[in-house]
Design a protein around this motif. Structure first.
Motif: not given
Length: 242
Positions: A74, A76-77, A79-80, A113-114, A193, A219-222
Motif C-alpha cells: 500500500y 501508493g505513489q 510504486s506508481i 476499496q478505501s 489492509k 490492494r491498489p493496482v499498480y
C-alpha cells in the motif's frame, strides 16, 4: 550490478542483505517515516526523490542498472512513480510484492476499496481494532459512535479523540497475543489492509477463532512490472553480480 531497492519492508531488508552478500552494489531507499528503522546492508538513501522526474534523474545520475520496488503493497505513489521513472530512465523494474491474504473458511470478511469505505461499513457501536496505519485515519476518527484501538508502529501526528486509544507496537505478533488483545478490548471488528505476509497474519486467525468481523481494504493496482512474490524469486530474477 548496481541496484536501487525502494525499501521499508522486511522483504526489502532481507533482499538487500542477500544481494550485498552475493556481490551486488546495493542502495536501499527509505521514505524516512519510521524512527529507528532496522537498516539493511549496503548503501542507504533516506527521503523523497521529488516525484517521477526526481527518481528518473537519480536513476541516471547514480548509474542504477536495476530498480527493485520492494515497498509495502500500500505504499501508493512511490510504486506508481517507480513504473514511470524506470521507463523514463530506461532501467528495468522488478517488483517484489508479497502475496495477498486469501479468505479462509470461517472468515467473516467484507472487502472495500478505501479507508473511507471501510469507515462507512462499520456498524453503530462497533469496537474496532484498527491496523491500517496513518493514512486515512481521519475517516475513522469522525465515527464517534464507535470505539477504536488504533495500532501503529509510529504514533500518528494528530491527537486521537476520546473514543480512540493508541496501541504503539511493532510486529511480529502471535495468535494467542492477538486473541488476548481482542478479548480484553471487546473487539467486534478488525479493520485492516490486505498487506499479506506472516508477521501480521495472526490477527486474521485470531479474528476467525473469536468470530470477529473483518473489514479488508483491497490492494491498489499498480502499473506493469516484472513481479515476483518472494525474496528467493527476486534473487533468481536478478541473477549473478558479475
Amino acid at each position: 550490478m548496481k541496484i536501487l531497492i525502494l525499501g521499508g519492508t522486511a522483504e526489502a531488508r532481507e533482499l538487500a542483505n542477500r544481494l550485498v552478500d552475493k556481490g551486488h552494489d546495493v542502495i536501499t531507499s527509505l521514505a524516512g517515516r519510521t524512527q529507528d528503522p532496522m537498516l539493511p546492508k549496503g548503501g542507504l538513501r533516506i527521503g523523497k526523490f521529488g516525484g517521477i522526474p526526481g527518481l528518473a534523474t537519480y536513476l541516471r545520475a547514480a548509474g542504477i542498472e536495476q530498480l527493485v520496488d520492494a515497498t509495502h503493497p500500500y505504499a501508493g505513489q512511490i510504486s506508481i512513480n517507480a513504473v514511470a521513472a524506470a521507463q523514463a530512465a530506461n532501467v528495468p523494474l522488478l517488483r517484489l510484492m508479497r502475496p495477498a491474504w486469501v479468505q479462509q473458511v470461517g472468515d467473516a470478511w467484507v472487502t472495500v476499496q478505501s479507508a473511507a469505505e471501510a469507515a462507512a461499513a462499520l456498524p453503530h457501536n462497533a469496537d474496532v481494532l484498527l491496523t491500517t496505519g496513518h493514512a486515512g485515519l481521519e475517516h475513522f476518527m469522525v465515527r464517534d459512535d464507535c470505539q477504536f484501538v488504533v495500532r501503529t508502529i509510529e504514533a500518528p501526528a494528530q491527537e486521537l479523540p476520546r473514543h480512540a486509544s493508541l496501541l504503539q507496537t511493532r510486529p511480529p505478533y502471535g495468535v494467542s497475543d492477538e486473541m488476548a488483545l481482542m478479548e480484553r478490548e471487546g473487539i467486534t471488528h478488525l479493520v485492516t489492509k490486505n498487506s499479506g505476509g506472516r508477521q501480521t497474519a495472526p490477527k486474521l486467525e485470531a479474528a476467525r477463532r473469536l468470530g470477529v468481523k473483518v473489514i479488508m481494504i483491497a490492494r491498489p493496482v499498480y502499473g506493469p512490472a516484472n513481479e515476483v512474490a518472494s525474496v528467493d524469486d527476486a534473487i533468481t530474477a536478478l541473477g549473478p553480480a558479475g
